[in-house]
Scaffold this motif. Structure first.
Motif, short mmCIF file in Angstrom:
data_model
loop_
_atom_site.label_atom_id
_atom_site.label_comp_id
_atom_site.label_asym_id
_atom_site.label_seq_id
_atom_site.Cartn_x
_atom_site.Cartn_y
_atom_site.Cartn_z
N LEU A 106 -12.42 9.29 -19.50
CA LEU A 106 -12.01 9.30 -18.11
C LEU A 106 -10.66 9.99 -17.94
CD1 LEU A 106 -12.62 8.44 -15.21
CD2 LEU A 106 -11.50 6.26 -15.70
N ILE A 107 -9.75 9.73 -18.84
CA ILE A 107 -8.43 10.38 -18.78
C ILE A 107 -8.58 11.90 -18.89
CG2 ILE A 107 -6.27 10.69 -20.07
CD1 ILE A 107 -6.47 7.64 -20.72
N LEU A 108 -9.44 12.35 -19.80
CA LEU A 108 -9.64 13.79 -19.96
C LEU A 108 -10.36 14.40 -18.76
CD1 LEU A 108 -10.45 14.01 -23.75
CD2 LEU A 108 -8.49 15.02 -22.57
N TYR A 109 -11.31 13.67 -18.18
CA TYR A 109 -11.98 14.15 -16.97
C TYR A 109 -10.97 14.29 -15.82
CZ TYR A 109 -16.72 13.27 -18.87
OH TYR A 109 -17.88 13.27 -19.60
N GLU A 110 -10.13 13.27 -15.64
CA GLU A 110 -9.13 13.32 -14.57
C GLU A 110 -8.14 14.46 -14.80
OE1 GLU A 110 -7.57 9.33 -14.73
OE2 GLU A 110 -9.03 8.59 -13.27
N PHE A 111 -7.73 14.64 -16.04
CA PHE A 111 -6.83 15.74 -16.38
C PHE A 111 -7.49 17.07 -16.03
CE2 PHE A 111 -5.46 18.97 -19.44
CZ PHE A 111 -4.10 18.99 -19.21
N SER A 112 -8.74 17.22 -16.43
CA SER A 112 -9.47 18.47 -16.16
C SER A 112 -9.61 18.71 -14.66
CB SER A 112 -10.86 18.41 -16.81
OG SER A 112 -10.76 18.32 -18.20
N PHE A 113 -9.95 17.67 -13.94
CA PHE A 113 -10.10 17.77 -12.49
C PHE A 113 -8.79 18.26 -11.86
CE2 PHE A 113 -10.21 16.19 -8.15
CZ PHE A 113 -11.53 16.41 -7.77
N ASN A 114 -7.68 17.66 -12.28
CA ASN A 114 -6.38 18.03 -11.72
C ASN A 114 -5.95 19.42 -12.14
OD1 ASN A 114 -6.00 15.64 -10.26
ND2 ASN A 114 -5.23 14.58 -12.07
N ARG A 115 -6.29 19.84 -13.35
CA ARG A 115 -5.96 21.20 -13.80
C ARG A 115 -6.75 22.23 -12.99
NH1 ARG A 115 -1.23 21.82 -16.10
NH2 ARG A 115 -1.79 23.21 -17.78
N LEU A 116 -7.99 21.90 -12.62
CA LEU A 116 -8.76 22.81 -11.78
C LEU A 116 -8.11 22.95 -10.41
CD1 LEU A 116 -12.49 21.91 -12.57
CD2 LEU A 116 -11.19 23.92 -13.31
#
Length: 133
Positions: free
Chosen positions: A79-89
Motif C-alpha cells: 500500500l505504501i508503494l502504491y500510494e508513493f507511485s500514485f503521488n509520483r504520477l
C-alpha cells in the motif's frame, strides 16, 4: 454481448474467463501501458493525451489499492508503494517530468514480475496436485 468488433469480443472474453490473479496481472500491464502512452504523448507535446493516460494509470493504481487484501502483513508495504507511485504520477503529470513516470514504471514492473512468478508457482502446484490424484 453483441458486437461487430472481434477484438473487443476477444478482450471481453479474456477478462470474463480470467482468474483473479490473471486480472491483477492485466492491471499491472495496463498501468505500464498507460504510463508509456503518457511518456510518448509528453515527447510529442500532447499534454492532453499525457494527462488522460496518467489519469488512467492512476485509476488502475487506485483499484489495486482498493482490492489489496490487508489481512497479509506485506499488504501494508504494498500500500505504501502504491500510494508513493500514485503521488509520483501526480507530480510527474504536473511537472511534465518523464523521469518520475520511469520511476513509477520500475515499481509497477517489479510488482508485475513478482505477481507473474506467483501465478506460475501456483499453476505448478495445481498441476502437481492434479498429477497426484
Amino acid at each position: 454481448m453483441a458486437t461487430n468488433n472481434p477484438y473487443a469480443t476477444y478482450q471481453h472474453n479474456t477478462v470474463i474467463t480470467s482468474t483473479p490473479g490473471e486480472l491483477t496481472l492485466m492491471l499491472y500491464n495496463g498501468c505500464l501501458k498507460f504510463i508509456q502512452q503518457a511518456k510518448n504523448a509528453l515527447e510529442n507535446g500532447d499534454i492532453e493525451e499525457k494527462n488522460q493516460s496518467i489519469q488512467k494509470a492512476q485509476a488502475i493504481i487506485s483499484e489495486l489499492m482498493l482490492t489489496l487484501d490487508r489481512s497479509y502483513p506485506v499488504a501494508e508495504n504494498m500500500l505504501i508503494l502504491y500510494e508513493f507511485s500514485f503521488n509520483r504520477l501526480i507530480e510527474g503529470n504536473i511537472k511534465n517530468d518523464s523521469a518520475l513516470f520511469d520511476e513509477v514504471s520500475s515499481i509497477i514492473m517489479e510488482f508485475r514480475d513478482t505477481w507473474r512468478q506467483v501465478i506460475q508457482i501456483n499453476r505448478q502446484k495445481q498441476y502437481t496436485n492434479v498429477d497426484e490424484i
